[in-house]
Design a protein around this motif. Structure first.
Motif, PDB file in Angstrom:
ATOM      1  N   PRO A  32     -27.900 -24.402   1.638  1.00  0.00           N
ATOM      2  CA  PRO A  32     -27.820 -24.131   0.198  1.00  0.00           C
ATOM      3  C   PRO A  32     -26.903 -25.114  -0.521  1.00  0.00           C
ATOM      4  O   PRO A  32     -26.107 -25.823   0.094  1.00  0.00           O
ATOM      5  CB  PRO A  32     -27.252 -22.714   0.139  1.00  0.00           C
ATOM      6  N   LYS A  33     -26.996 -25.110  -1.833  1.00  0.00           N
ATOM      7  CA  LYS A  33     -26.226 -26.050  -2.652  1.00  0.00           C
ATOM      8  C   LYS A  33     -24.730 -25.898  -2.458  1.00  0.00           C
ATOM      9  O   LYS A  33     -23.995 -26.874  -2.481  1.00  0.00           O
ATOM     10  CB  LYS A  33     -26.571 -25.848  -4.126  1.00  0.00           C
ATOM     11  N   ARG A  34     -24.257 -24.695  -2.280  1.00  0.00           N
ATOM     12  CA  ARG A  34     -22.812 -24.500  -2.154  1.00  0.00           C
ATOM     13  C   ARG A  34     -22.264 -25.096  -0.863  1.00  0.00           C
ATOM     14  O   ARG A  34     -21.062 -25.302  -0.730  1.00  0.00           O
ATOM     15  CB  ARG A  34     -22.443 -23.025  -2.264  1.00  0.00           C
ATOM     16  N   ARG A  35     -23.126 -25.391   0.112  1.00  0.00           N
ATOM     17  CA  ARG A  35     -22.709 -26.024   1.366  1.00  0.00           C
ATOM     18  C   ARG A  35     -22.749 -27.545   1.291  1.00  0.00           C
ATOM     19  O   ARG A  35     -22.410 -28.219   2.261  1.00  0.00           O
ATOM     20  CB  ARG A  35     -23.612 -25.568   2.514  1.00  0.00           C
ATOM     21  N   ARG A  36     -23.174 -28.102   0.157  1.00  0.00           N
ATOM     22  CA  ARG A  36     -23.253 -29.549  -0.008  1.00  0.00           C
ATOM     23  C   ARG A  36     -22.009 -30.055  -0.735  1.00  0.00           C
ATOM     24  O   ARG A  36     -21.471 -29.377  -1.596  1.00  0.00           O
ATOM     25  CB  ARG A  36     -24.480 -29.916  -0.830  1.00  0.00           C
ATOM     26  N   LEU A  37     -21.603 -31.239  -0.390  1.00  0.00           N
ATOM     27  CA  LEU A  37     -20.445 -31.845  -1.053  1.00  0.00           C
ATOM     28  C   LEU A  37     -20.859 -32.475  -2.370  1.00  0.00           C
ATOM     29  O   LEU A  37     -21.912 -33.103  -2.463  1.00  0.00           O
ATOM     30  CB  LEU A  37     -19.821 -32.914  -0.163  1.00  0.00           C
ATOM     31  N   SER A  38     -19.999 -32.348  -3.370  1.00  0.00           N
ATOM     32  CA  SER A  38     -20.233 -33.006  -4.651  1.00  0.00           C
ATOM     33  C   SER A  38     -19.821 -34.470  -4.544  1.00  0.00           C
ATOM     34  O   SER A  38     -19.089 -34.870  -3.627  1.00  0.00           O
ATOM     35  CB  SER A  38     -19.425 -32.316  -5.746  1.00  0.00           C
ATOM     36  N   SER A  39     -20.253 -35.264  -5.489  1.00  0.00           N
ATOM     37  CA  SER A  39     -19.926 -36.695  -5.440  1.00  0.00           C
ATOM     38  C   SER A  39     -18.423 -36.926  -5.593  1.00  0.00           C
ATOM     39  O   SER A  39     -17.870 -37.848  -4.983  1.00  0.00           O
ATOM     40  CB  SER A  39     -20.700 -37.452  -6.507  1.00  0.00           C
ATOM     41  N   ASN A  40     -17.745 -36.074  -6.359  1.00  0.00           N
ATOM     42  CA  ASN A  40     -16.284 -36.212  -6.496  1.00  0.00           C
ATOM     43  C   ASN A  40     -15.589 -35.959  -5.162  1.00  0.00           C
ATOM     44  O   ASN A  40     -14.652 -36.671  -4.789  1.00  0.00           O
ATOM     45  CB  ASN A  40     -15.739 -35.246  -7.546  1.00  0.00           C
ATOM     46  N   ARG A  41     -16.032 -34.929  -4.455  1.00  0.00           N
ATOM     47  CA  ARG A  41     -15.416 -34.597  -3.168  1.00  0.00           C
ATOM     48  C   ARG A  41     -15.748 -35.671  -2.125  1.00  0.00           C
ATOM     49  O   ARG A  41     -14.914 -35.974  -1.265  1.00  0.00           O
ATOM     50  CB  ARG A  41     -15.886 -33.217  -2.713  1.00  0.00           C
ATOM     51  N   ILE A  42     -16.935 -36.256  -2.198  1.00  0.00           N
ATOM     52  CA  ILE A  42     -17.298 -37.340  -1.275  1.00  0.00           C
ATOM     53  C   ILE A  42     -16.358 -38.528  -1.493  1.00  0.00           C
ATOM     54  O   ILE A  42     -15.847 -39.108  -0.538  1.00  0.00           O
ATOM     55  CB  ILE A  42     -18.775 -37.749  -1.451  1.00  0.00           C
ATOM     56  N   ALA A  43     -16.096 -38.857  -2.749  1.00  0.00           N
ATOM     57  CA  ALA A  43     -15.178 -39.961  -3.041  1.00  0.00           C
ATOM     58  C   ALA A  43     -13.780 -39.651  -2.520  1.00  0.00           C
ATOM     59  O   ALA A  43     -13.097 -40.528  -1.975  1.00  0.00           O
ATOM     60  CB  ALA A  43     -15.140 -40.212  -4.551  1.00  0.00           C
ATOM     61  N   GLU A  44     -13.349 -38.400  -2.664  1.00  0.00           N
ATOM     62  CA  GLU A  44     -12.037 -37.995  -2.165  1.00  0.00           C
ATOM     63  C   GLU A  44     -11.971 -38.083  -0.641  1.00  0.00           C
ATOM     64  O   GLU A  44     -10.976 -38.549  -0.078  1.00  0.00           O
ATOM     65  CB  GLU A  44     -11.745 -36.563  -2.631  1.00  0.00           C
ATOM     66  N   LEU A  45     -13.038 -37.660   0.029  1.00  0.00           N
ATOM     67  CA  LEU A  45     -13.082 -37.751   1.493  1.00  0.00           C
ATOM     68  C   LEU A  45     -13.063 -39.201   1.960  1.00  0.00           C
ATOM     69  O   LEU A  45     -12.420 -39.531   2.969  1.00  0.00           O
ATOM     70  CB  LEU A  45     -14.329 -37.049   2.037  1.00  0.00           C
ATOM     71  N   LEU A  46     -13.779 -40.066   1.261  1.00  0.00           N
ATOM     72  CA  LEU A  46     -13.780 -41.479   1.636  1.00  0.00           C
ATOM     73  C   LEU A  46     -12.389 -42.086   1.463  1.00  0.00           C
ATOM     74  O   LEU A  46     -11.975 -42.940   2.249  1.00  0.00           O
ATOM     75  CB  LEU A  46     -14.804 -42.254   0.801  1.00  0.00           C
ATOM     76  N   ALA A  47     -11.647 -41.639   0.463  1.00  0.00           N
ATOM     77  CA  ALA A  47     -10.319 -42.204   0.191  1.00  0.00           C
ATOM     78  C   ALA A  47      -9.234 -41.591   1.067  1.00  0.00           C
ATOM     79  O   ALA A  47      -8.384 -42.303   1.607  1.00  0.00           O
ATOM     80  CB  ALA A  47      -9.964 -42.001  -1.285  1.00  0.00           C
ATOM     81  N   LYS A  48      -9.238 -40.252   1.219  1.00  0.00           N
ATOM     82  CA  LYS A  48      -8.109 -39.567   1.862  1.00  0.00           C
ATOM     83  C   LYS A  48      -8.446 -38.790   3.122  1.00  0.00           C
ATOM     84  O   LYS A  48      -7.552 -38.232   3.743  1.00  0.00           O
ATOM     85  CB  LYS A  48      -7.491 -38.575   0.871  1.00  0.00           C
ATOM     86  N   GLY A  49      -9.707 -38.719   3.488  1.00  0.00           N
ATOM     87  CA  GLY A  49     -10.101 -37.881   4.617  1.00  0.00           C
ATOM     88  C   GLY A  49      -9.655 -38.405   5.960  1.00  0.00           C
ATOM     89  O   GLY A  49      -9.449 -39.609   6.146  1.00  0.00           O
ATOM     90  N   LYS A  50      -9.495 -37.504   6.910  1.00  0.00           N
ATOM     91  CA  LYS A  50      -9.165 -37.873   8.287  1.00  0.00           C
ATOM     92  C   LYS A  50     -10.452 -38.380   8.935  1.00  0.00           C
ATOM     93  O   LYS A  50     -11.473 -37.691   8.932  1.00  0.00           O
ATOM     94  CB  LYS A  50      -8.646 -36.627   9.007  1.00  0.00           C
ATOM     95  N   ARG A  51     -10.399 -39.581   9.516  1.00  0.00           N
ATOM     96  CA  ARG A  51     -11.612 -40.210  10.046  1.00  0.00           C
ATOM     97  C   ARG A  51     -11.632 -40.222  11.563  1.00  0.00           C
ATOM     98  O   ARG A  51     -10.614 -40.445  12.204  1.00  0.00           O
ATOM     99  CB  ARG A  51     -11.706 -41.644   9.543  1.00  0.00           C
ATOM    100  N   ARG A  52     -12.851 -40.001  12.075  1.00  0.00           N
ATOM    101  CA  ARG A  52     -13.106 -40.139  13.520  1.00  0.00           C
ATOM    102  C   ARG A  52     -14.399 -40.908  13.687  1.00  0.00           C
ATOM    103  O   ARG A  52     -15.391 -40.610  13.030  1.00  0.00           O
ATOM    104  CB  ARG A  52     -13.288 -38.768  14.179  1.00  0.00           C
ATOM    105  N   LYS A  53     -14.372 -41.878  14.585  1.00  0.00           N
ATOM    106  CA  LYS A  53     -15.593 -42.632  14.881  1.00  0.00           C
ATOM    107  C   LYS A  53     -15.996 -42.346  16.308  1.00  0.00           C
ATOM    108  O   LYS A  53     -15.177 -42.382  17.213  1.00  0.00           O
ATOM    109  CB  LYS A  53     -15.367 -44.126  14.701  1.00  0.00           C
ATOM    110  N   SER A  54     -17.259 -42.024  16.468  1.00  0.00           N
ATOM    111  CA  SER A  54     -17.788 -41.744  17.793  1.00  0.00           C
ATOM    112  C   SER A  54     -19.177 -42.362  17.870  1.00  0.00           C
ATOM    113  O   SER A  54     -20.136 -41.811  17.322  1.00  0.00           O
ATOM    114  CB  SER A  54     -17.846 -40.229  18.021  1.00  0.00           C
ATOM    115  N   GLY A  55     -19.263 -43.505  18.510  1.00  0.00           N
ATOM    116  CA  GLY A  55     -20.555 -44.181  18.612  1.00  0.00           C
ATOM    117  C   GLY A  55     -21.068 -44.568  17.236  1.00  0.00           C
ATOM    118  O   GLY A  55     -20.334 -45.123  16.423  1.00  0.00           O
ATOM    119  N   PRO A  56     -22.328 -44.236  16.938  1.00  0.00           N
ATOM    120  CA  PRO A  56     -22.901 -44.620  15.646  1.00  0.00           C
ATOM    121  C   PRO A  56     -22.617 -43.623  14.515  1.00  0.00           C
ATOM    122  O   PRO A  56     -23.326 -43.586  13.533  1.00  0.00           O
ATOM    123  CB  PRO A  56     -24.401 -44.680  15.951  1.00  0.00           C
TER     124      PRO A  56
END
Length: 135
Positions: A32-56
């Motif tokens: 559902p829509k409420r489980r999707r991230l908004s574009s503002n929150r996506i930008a915030e995650l890209l800037a401040k989010g904790k990142r993990r890389k695993s393969g691709p």
């Protein structure tokens, strides 16, 4: 008058069809829509989010105060030029999220797929590995 009776009959048949469909399909596992991230929150995650890389797969995460998990998916065109492949990868990520969203309480996830559709099994494995590290 005859037309009204026909319309009522069609409505009754449609109601029976839709109610039987609802009984057969579990609608609780939708995205559902409420489980999707908004574009503002996506930008915030890209800037401040904790990142993990695993393969691709690159996963950015950040806690939220909503009581449920939310998901954003990025599949760049340069990694998967065809829309069919990008959509296939997005479906795989959403299916993983649907299956494990109860284990992912109060977290916003941004999944960036840096592989191609041919690496779909590896992407799924890495997402499962990420879930195992959480719980």
């Amino acid at each position: 008058l005859a037309d009204k009776a026909g319309i009522d009959r069609i409505r009754a048949d449609f109601h029976l069809l839709s109610s039987s469909f609802k009984d057969r399909v579990n609608l609780n596992n939708r995205f559902p829509k409420r489980r999707r991230l908004s574009s503002n929150r996506i930008a915030e995650l890209l800037a401040k989010g904790k990142r993990r890389k695993s393969g691709p797969v690159l996963i950015s995460s950040m806690t939220n105060n909503l009581g449920y998990a939310r998901l954003g998916v990025i599949v760049p065109k340069r990694n998967e030029p065809k829309a069919v492949g990008r959509n296939q990868l997005k479906r795989q990520v959403r299916e993983w999220f649907r299956n494990c969203q109860r284990a992912l309480n109060n977290v916003d996830l941004l999944v960036r797929v840096v592989g191609t559709a041919s690496e779909g099994a590896e992407i799924r494995r890495n997402l499962e590995k990420f879930t195992a590290t959480l719980g």
